[in-house]
Enzyme design. Structure first.
Site, short mmCIF file in Angstrom:
data_model
loop_
_atom_site.label_atom_id
_atom_site.label_comp_id
_atom_site.label_asym_id
_atom_site.label_seq_id
_atom_site.Cartn_x
_atom_site.Cartn_y
_atom_site.Cartn_z
N ASN A 195 0.81 -1.22 0.00
CA ASN A 195 0.00 0.00 0.00
C ASN A 195 0.84 1.27 0.00
O ASN A 195 0.42 2.30 -0.49
CB ASN A 195 -0.95 0.01 1.20
CG ASN A 195 -0.30 -0.43 2.48
OD1 ASN A 195 0.40 -1.44 2.53
ND2 ASN A 195 -0.50 0.33 3.53
N SER A 236 -11.05 -5.08 -0.93
CA SER A 236 -11.79 -4.02 -0.23
C SER A 236 -12.41 -3.04 -1.23
O SER A 236 -11.69 -2.50 -2.08
CB SER A 236 -10.84 -3.28 0.71
OG SER A 236 -11.54 -2.32 1.47
N HIS A 258 -13.55 0.10 -1.27
CA HIS A 258 -13.24 1.53 -1.44
C HIS A 258 -11.88 1.79 -2.09
O HIS A 258 -11.51 2.92 -2.33
CB HIS A 258 -13.37 2.29 -0.11
CG HIS A 258 -12.36 1.96 0.93
ND1 HIS A 258 -11.46 2.91 1.39
CD2 HIS A 258 -12.10 0.84 1.64
CE1 HIS A 258 -10.71 2.36 2.34
NE2 HIS A 258 -11.07 1.12 2.51
N CYS A 286 1.08 6.76 8.41
CA CYS A 286 0.15 7.72 8.99
C CYS A 286 -1.22 7.06 9.06
O CYS A 286 -2.00 7.13 8.13
CB CYS A 286 0.09 8.96 8.11
SG CYS A 286 -0.98 10.22 8.74
N1 PLP Z 1 -4.66 -4.20 3.43
C1 PLP Z 1 -4.06 -3.27 2.70
C2 PLP Z 1 -2.91 -3.65 1.84
C3 PLP Z 1 -4.48 -1.94 2.75
O1 PLP Z 1 -3.88 -1.00 2.03
C4 PLP Z 1 -5.58 -1.61 3.58
C5 PLP Z 1 -6.04 -0.21 3.70
O2 PLP Z 1 -5.30 0.72 3.52
C6 PLP Z 1 -6.19 -2.64 4.31
C7 PLP Z 1 -5.72 -3.91 4.21
C8 PLP Z 1 -7.37 -2.35 5.18
O3 PLP Z 1 -8.47 -2.03 4.39
P1 PLP Z 1 -9.85 -1.53 5.03
O4 PLP Z 1 -9.77 -0.05 5.04
O5 PLP Z 1 -10.91 -2.02 4.10
O6 PLP Z 1 -9.94 -2.12 6.38
#
Ligand code: PLP
Length: 364
Positions: free
Chosen positions: A135, A183, A185, A308
């Site tokens: 991410n 996910s 969003h 962050c």
């Molecule tokens: N896993 C990764 C790689 C993410 O980037 C994120 C959110 O930034 C999540 C899990 C968590 O996602 P959620 O906001 O749907 O809990």
């Protein structure tokens, strides 16, 4: 103030207009899929048709189960907790999302300076939870090699694919893992909906919550029907998103990196595969939160990365796992582009970035 430039799409991307209008058009009907009456049956049919769409669009093997959850955090928690309850050991790279990292991990796996998992550390049986795309840095694992290696030690592999969907081609059948998390969003769908996709023959998934029998008892609580519907609409658009990412966004990302590398440090550039939209860049001597606040005041939204979270700046674990020194790591921001960003926006950002850097350099 409103932002003219939104470069924080890995946090939450802009929901597709078709998603919003589709959800709106469901109107005010009382859609509870557990009800037997007309409205309940309509709600049930919405959910089951989206489940079929998830299976179709992501090429989910037929015998896998797809459970709707509220967030990817929840989906990750369910699979990791299930593994623990089944007595499995859990292994995960040091650069994972906190929703995996904070599980009861038996051993952390190292990554190299490009952010790629060290295959030699995949050596024993257990559950391996490994994200497809990071991410913060956008580094994409050489997933075929990883899956093959995990299977060679009789391990089970769960892939957090949250950042990959809508940015690169993705197919569960091609990857061949035992479980996946996505996910809504992150690819144009609404917030508050995610999926855990898993092979019930590989892992005995148990619910985190107790209550009613929704989602075959795996996720009790009334389903978020409108959000699930929105996720289905967003899935119809992932293919075209991936094409726009490759065609329009990758060249903008490359341009940004060439310009920012003149004074900055780009993380993960040596990786064999990367997301087309993400750049992690350190501005030497200027802490990430100072930059984020400064750019915000200029109408530009970026983030200090996953470092962050909840408005707090944490230990920069992703960069440190990649062998960065602390001083560079705490000065890294994440630029994550969306399908509508333009080269002009990149130019504006580059100007602001260099101005801030020079200001700092001249004052120090
Ligand atoms: N896993 C990764 C790689 C993410 O980037 C994120 C959110 O930034 C999540 C899990 C968590 O996602 P959620 O906001 O749907 O809990």
């Amino acid at each position: 103030m409103t932002h003219n430039i939104y470069f924080d799409h890995n946090a939450t991307t802009i929901a597709s207009p078709n998603v919003i209008s589709g959800m709106f058009n469901l109107g005010v009907e009382p859609l509870n899929p557990s009800s037997i009456h007309l409205y309940g049956r309509k709600a049930r049919s919405i959910i089951e048709s989206v489940r079929a769409k998830v299976a179709d669009v992501l090429s989910v093997p037929r015998h896998f189960r797809i459970i709707f959850t509220g967030t990817a955090t929840e989906a990750n928690n369910i699979i990791l907790t299930s593994a623990k309850r089944a007595g499995m050991r859990i292994f995960t790279p040091k650069s994972e999302h906190p929703s995996v990292l904070k599980a009861d991990v038996s051993r952390h796996i190292s990554v190299n300076e490009s952010g790629e998992v060290l295959l030699g550390e995949i050596s024993e049986e257990g559950l391996y939870s490994i994200m497809l795309a990071n991410n913060e840095t956008g580094v994409v694992q050489a997933i075929d090699e990883v899956v093959e290696k995990v299977k060679s030690v009789n391990g089970i592999i769960h892939i957090d694919a949250v950042q990959a969907i809508g940015k690169i081609k993705f197919s569960c059948s091609d990857i061949g893992a035992h479980a996946y998390t996505i996910s809504g969003h992150k690819f144009g769908g609404p917030q508050g909906v995610a999926c855990l996709i898993y092979d019930p023959d590989a892992i005995a998934v148990k619910p985190l919550l107790f209550g009613g029998g929704q989602e075959k008892g795996m996720r009790p609580g009334t389903e978020n029907v409108r959000a699930i519907y929105g996720l289905g609409v967003a899935l119809e658009e992932v293919q075209s998103r991936v094409e726009v990412m490759e065609r329009n966004i990758l060249p903008i990302r490359d341009f940004l990196e060439v310009e920012l590398a003149k004074d900055g440090i780009i993380f993960g550039k040596g990786a064999r595969h990367r997301l087309p939209n993400t750049t992690s860049v350190s501005m030497p001597g200027v802490r990430s939160e100072i930059q984020v606040i400064h750019f915000d005041s200029q109408g530009i939204a970026v983030s200090a990365g996953a470092a962050c979270s909840a408005g707090r700046v944490d230990y920069p674990h992703v960069h440190m796992a990649m062998g960065s020194n602390y001083d560079d790591a705490i000065c890294a921001i994440r630029i994550s582009l969306g399908i509508d960003n333009t080269i002009d926006e990149a130019r504006t950002f580059i100007d602001h970035w260099h101005k801030l850097y020079n200001q700092h350099k001249n004052n120090s």
